[in-house]
Design a protein around this motif. Structure first.
Motif, mmCIF file in Angstrom:
data_model
loop_
_atom_site.group_PDB
_atom_site.id
_atom_site.type_symbol
_atom_site.label_atom_id
_atom_site.label_comp_id
_atom_site.label_asym_id
_atom_site.label_seq_id
_atom_site.Cartn_x
_atom_site.Cartn_y
_atom_site.Cartn_z
ATOM 1 N N VAL A 172 0.829 -1.203 0.000
ATOM 2 C CA VAL A 172 0.000 0.000 0.000
ATOM 3 C C VAL A 172 0.867 1.257 0.000
ATOM 4 N N THR A 221 -4.306 -0.976 -2.760
ATOM 5 C CA THR A 221 -5.442 -0.626 -1.909
ATOM 6 C C THR A 221 -5.832 -1.849 -1.094
ATOM 7 N N GLU A 222 -6.026 -1.641 0.209
ATOM 8 C CA GLU A 222 -6.456 -2.756 1.050
ATOM 9 C C GLU A 222 -7.932 -3.055 0.791
ATOM 10 N N TRP A 269 -13.335 2.201 4.298
ATOM 11 C CA TRP A 269 -11.994 2.696 4.637
ATOM 12 C C TRP A 269 -12.143 3.852 5.609
ATOM 13 N N ASN A 282 -6.259 4.230 3.363
ATOM 14 C CA ASN A 282 -6.002 2.825 3.705
ATOM 15 C C ASN A 282 -5.594 2.741 5.171
#
Length: 158
Positions: free
Chosen positions: A48, A54-55, A93, A147
């Motif tokens: 990331v 992107t998580e 998020w 994130n």
């Protein structure tokens, strides 16, 4: 002749791109090699923060934090966001309507075929997320979609 002109522009483009990369890494107070970052960060943090991944949505424990404190960069400890500016966006998020002044830096991201405002740590350049214009209208109207893996939480001292 067309070949020569094409090769000339290709060389100039590559040279400028490399020079730009060198300049961008020098503008940050904390600058490390890719190997150094790999040794210091977990695999997920590295993907990331250094590779702009992107998580998964709803995977961060930071989504539920409501107690007073500061969200800091997981790579360098730079202060990024305060809990008082966090809100539940429903996106999965951690979301904030503003950053701590001087904590983040902005750039452009066109990886998905359209341009987005990208957010980076102002101290180390780590990728944090993106800013959108669908935040709370009663404050800034901005949504910093960050994130969770890119941050750590430091509770306020009592």
């Amino acid at each position: 002749m067309k070949k020569v002109v094409f090769i000339f522009f290709a060389i100039i483009t590559v040279s400028c791109g490399n020079a730009q990369k060198e300049q961008s890494s020098e503008k940050f107070e904390v600058s490390k090699t890719e190997e150094q970052w790999k040794q210091e960060l977990s695999d997920a943090e590295f993907q990331v923060l250094r590779k702009a991944s992107t998580e998964r949505p709803f995977s961060s424990d930071l989504n539920d934090i409501k107690k007073p404190g500061t969200f800091v960069c997981a790579a360098c400890g730079n202060e990024l966001y305060e809990t008082e500016h966090k809100f539940m966006s429903g996106t999965g998020w951690p979301s904030f309507d503003r950053a701590i002044e001087g904590g983040v830096d902005y750039g452009r991201d066109s990886k998905l075929g359209y341009s987005r405002d990208e957010v980076h740590c102002a101290r180390c350049g780590g990728h944090l997320g993106h800013v959108f214009n669908d935040g709370p209208r009663e404050t800034t109207g901005k949504r910093h979609c960050i994130n969770g893996i890119a941050m750590d939480f430091e509770p306020a001292k009592q």
